[in-house]
Write an enzyme that holds these catalytic residues in place. Structure first.
Site, PDB file in Angstrom:
ATOM      1  N   ASP A 169     -64.723  58.119 106.743  1.00 30.36           N
ATOM      2  CA  ASP A 169     -65.745  58.581 105.810  1.00 30.36           C
ATOM      3  C   ASP A 169     -65.397  58.155 104.384  1.00 30.36           C
ATOM      4  O   ASP A 169     -64.345  57.552 104.148  1.00 30.36           O
ATOM      5  CB  ASP A 169     -65.852  60.110 105.930  1.00 30.36           C
ATOM      6  N   TRP A 235     -72.482  55.847 104.683  1.00 30.37           N
ATOM      7  CA  TRP A 235     -73.891  56.285 104.605  1.00 30.37           C
ATOM      8  C   TRP A 235     -74.841  55.243 103.986  1.00 30.37           C
ATOM      9  O   TRP A 235     -75.802  55.601 103.296  1.00 30.37           O
ATOM     10  CB  TRP A 235     -74.022  57.600 103.826  1.00 30.37           C
ATOM     11  N   GLU A 237     -74.278  53.326 101.600  1.00 27.97           N
ATOM     12  CA  GLU A 237     -74.002  53.117 100.170  1.00 27.97           C
ATOM     13  C   GLU A 237     -73.053  51.930  99.979  1.00 27.97           C
ATOM     14  O   GLU A 237     -72.579  51.341 100.946  1.00 27.97           O
ATOM     15  CB  GLU A 237     -73.369  54.385  99.575  1.00 27.97           C
ATOM     16  N   ASP A 256     -76.646  61.363 106.245  1.00 29.31           N
ATOM     17  CA  ASP A 256     -76.473  62.136 107.486  1.00 29.31           C
ATOM     18  C   ASP A 256     -77.822  62.461 108.117  1.00 29.31           C
ATOM     19  O   ASP A 256     -78.754  62.892 107.433  1.00 29.31           O
ATOM     20  CB  ASP A 256     -75.775  63.469 107.197  1.00 29.31           C
TER      21      ASP A 256
HETATM   22  C1  GAL Z   1     -70.244  63.206 106.366  1.00 32.87           C
HETATM   23  C2  GAL Z   1     -70.537  62.337 107.586  1.00 32.87           C
HETATM   24  C3  GAL Z   1     -70.807  63.262 108.747  1.00 32.87           C
HETATM   25  C4  GAL Z   1     -69.601  64.145 108.983  1.00 32.87           C
HETATM   26  C5  GAL Z   1     -69.220  64.888 107.709  1.00 32.87           C
HETATM   27  C6  GAL Z   1     -67.902  65.640 107.851  1.00 32.87           C
HETATM   28  O1  GAL Z   1     -70.001  62.391 105.274  1.00 32.87           O
HETATM   29  O2  GAL Z   1     -71.611  61.497 107.324  1.00 32.87           O
HETATM   30  O3  GAL Z   1     -71.117  62.491 109.894  1.00 32.87           O
HETATM   31  O4  GAL Z   1     -68.524  63.354 109.419  1.00 32.87           O
HETATM   32  O5  GAL Z   1     -69.101  64.005 106.617  1.00 32.87           O
HETATM   33  O6  GAL Z   1     -67.590  66.355 106.702  1.00 32.87           O
END
Ligand code: GAL
Length: 582
Positions: A169, A235, A237, A256
């Site tokens: 992430d 995401w 970006e 998300d």
């Molecule tokens: C977001 C991600 C999600 C999940 C989440 C966990 O950035 O897109 O799929 O992993 O973090 O905090």
């Protein structure tokens, strides 16, 4: 020397990556159902459910952990496992490890996935502040992300613990700016930001890319077998979808997903306009499936089937996110539809390409490995019934074909035109078996997995343009407008920016390459178009065009399509009717 370099670069472009994910990864992830409030027992219960329901046999083989598994980073840099969550991780000598958990999954025949972060701090530390499962300790101990720890963390997660899949992430690069409350109160260090959502500037994007490139290097060093899936989670970006295919097995193209029709379509759209970036080993990822949640629960089976159909036509990873221990059978059946899965997992790896769009209706076609076969999604995005008619010629198929609806299992012959009535929010997913309209002829836009974008020319795009444009498009201009050649409509072709270089994998299977190339609108100024066959120039033209190309490509492995313009000048170019002939 140049020949060698070109060959090496192209081998890299098409080569080794496929080993990690020759088809889109399939599995289960706890995030959508549990957020950080998950534990080993719940994960194992879902793994059991995958087996009991037959979903494991249908291909769902990665069982992943998401945010929350880490308790703290020790002063020596090693990450401690949250053993209240993963009891098997408490070893007799007082140390902690995720190895027992990985072993349990492997023993059940699953692959095991883990979650990490490219910056210093994790998403939960910004967005799940009430989670009982946030990293603990002083500021440094709570820096649980890989930034500054890439080598050690990769060695731990993928080497010592043996995970097969790593989702990485990026909140650490985006959400730890000086004005955030969790930074102002002194609990986390300031970082960047290197990602400002919706504003992908070129310099920051390069820095983000360098971090993921570094991570890939560490992964390859620790697991030279190439067996690890790297799922990049930025995401959409940082211009990530333009470069992530060089390092990741998949990359998120959007924010998300939420269990709403609107969010599902938004995420689908972000992936479906990028067919030329995907192929075996590297996939656009519109995020996990929301089957079982909200507008995709058992009261919304049409929407659930549509969601599954759209992910399949997009060659998207299929990662379930609901608690399968309570999933109604009707939804298990949707997730487990073997014919739909076979479309998603088609070995040729061509992502679907939009071939028609009118109001609320959309048609996406995907070339399958078997000759004369296409998967077609006819989509009703809106809330009123619609009829969609599609000439077989639009699929480059001859007038007579067999059409099988992979949801209803009904099969029928069609002559000339497919016509389908769609209920609100319904998607019909069809397997069309026919004969090529022109035997031995295929548009490049039908074969997106054969394309690699080596240079995209996107340096000329402003930050605002970069947020919406796709530098290399099938049947559209980079701006997203319909594709044209000096103003005249083009049905099949590739839209690029001047300054781009595409590689087409021919593998010696074709005899000729034909195309018209030119600026999409009337333009002056210097433009050069070049075609190279295994590094050797076979065509060159100076001037905006359009100009016709017809070159022999017998025995050629890789064909490059190059456009050069004046530095810094934005010109859109069409490779109109670009086609390979056997
Ligand atoms: C977001 C991600 C999600 C999940 C989440 C966990 O950035 O897109 O799929 O992993 O973090 O905090």
């Amino acid at each position: 020397m140049r020949r060698l370099t070109v060959t090496a670069a192209l081998a890299l472009a098409f080569g080794t990556a496929a080993a990690q994910a020759p088809t889109p990864p399939m599995g289960w992830n706890p995030w959508n159902a549990f957020h950080t409030e998950v534990d080993e027992a719940k994960i194992m219960a879902n793994a059991e459910a995958l087996r009991r329901t037959g979903l494991a046999d249908a291909g769902y083989r990665y069982v992943n952990m998401d945010d929350g598994w880490w308790r703290t980073r020790r002063p020596d840099g090693r990450i401690e496992v949250r053993t209240s969550m993963f009891p098997s991780g408490a070893l007799p000598d007082g140390s902690t490890s995720m190895r027992p958990f990985v072993d349990r999954l492997h023993a059940l025949g699953f692959k095991a996935g883990i979650y990490s972060e490219i910056g210093r701090n994790a998403c939960s530390q910004a967005w799940d502040r009430h989670s009982p499962n946030l990293p603990e300790g002083n500021t440094a101990a709570r820096e649980i992300g890989t930034y500054g720890h890439q080598a050690a963390d990769v060695a731990l997660l993928l080497g010592e613990w043996g995970f097969d899949y790593m989702k990485v992430d990026a909140c650490g690069l985006a959400d730890f700016t000086p004005e955030q409350p969790w930074v102002r109160d002194g609990t986390h260090r300031v970082f960047g930001p290197w990602i400002v959502r919706g504003k992908p500037d070129a310099e920051s994007a390069r820095r983000v890319e360098a971090l993921y490139a570094g991570l890939r290097k560490q992964i390859d060093a620790v697991r030279p077998d190439g067996g690890v899936v790297l799922s990049i989670c930025a995401w959409g970006e940082a211009r990530v979808a333009n470069w992530a295919g060089r390092y990741g097995s998949s990359w998120r193209t959007s924010p998300d997903i939420e269990p709403t029709w609107k969010s599902m379509l938004l995420n689908f759209d972000s992936a479906i306009k990028r067919p030329l970036y995907a192929g075996p080993g590297h996939w656009n990822d519109p995020d996990m499936l929301e089957l079982g949640h909200g507008e995709f629960d058992e009261k919304h089976l049409a929407e659930a089937r549509a969601h599954m159909s759209l992910w399949a036509i997009a060659a998207a990873p299929l990662v379930l996110g609901a608690d399968l221990t309570r999933m109604p059978q009707a939804l298990i059946d949707i997730a487990g539809n073997r014919e739909v899965i076979a479309i998603d997992q088609d070995p040729a790896g061509h992502q679907g390409v939009t071939v028609m769009r009118a109001g609320d209706t959309q048609v996406v076609a995907r070339t399958l490995a078997a000759s004369g076969q296409k998967a077609v999604a006819l989509v009703n995005r809106g809330s009123r019934p619609r009829t969609v008619t599609l000439p077989l010629a639009r699929l480059q198929l001859a007038p007579a074909a067999t059409v099988r609806d992979v949801w209803t299992k009904r099969e029928r012959g069609v002559d000339g035109v497919i016509s389908v009535e769609l209920a609100p929010r319904e998607t019909a997913l069809l397997l069309v078996r026919g004969r090529p309209l022109r035997p031995g002829h295929a548009y490049v836009s039908e074969l997106p997995a054969r394309v690699r974008v080596l240079e995209d020319g996107s340096a000329v795009l402003s930050t605002a343009q970069a947020a919406g444009w796709v530098p290399v498009q099938a049947n559209a201009a980079p701006s997203g407008k319909p594709l044209t050649l000096r103003g005249a409509a083009v049905a099949e072709g590739i839209g690029v920016l001047a300054g781009s270089r595409l590689a087409l994998r021919l593998d010696g299977e074709f005899a000729r390459f034909r195309s018209r190339v030119g600026a999409t609108t009337a333009t002056r100024g210097a433009l050069v178009y070049r075609v190279l066959a295994d590094g050797k120039p076979v065509f060159e033209h100076g001037g905006p065009g359009p100009v016709d190309i017809d070159v022999a490509v017998d025995g050629v492995k890789t064909l490059e399509l190059v456009t050069r313009g004046e530095p810094g000048r934005l010109v859109e170019v069409a490779w109109a009717g670009a086609a390979l002939l056997r």
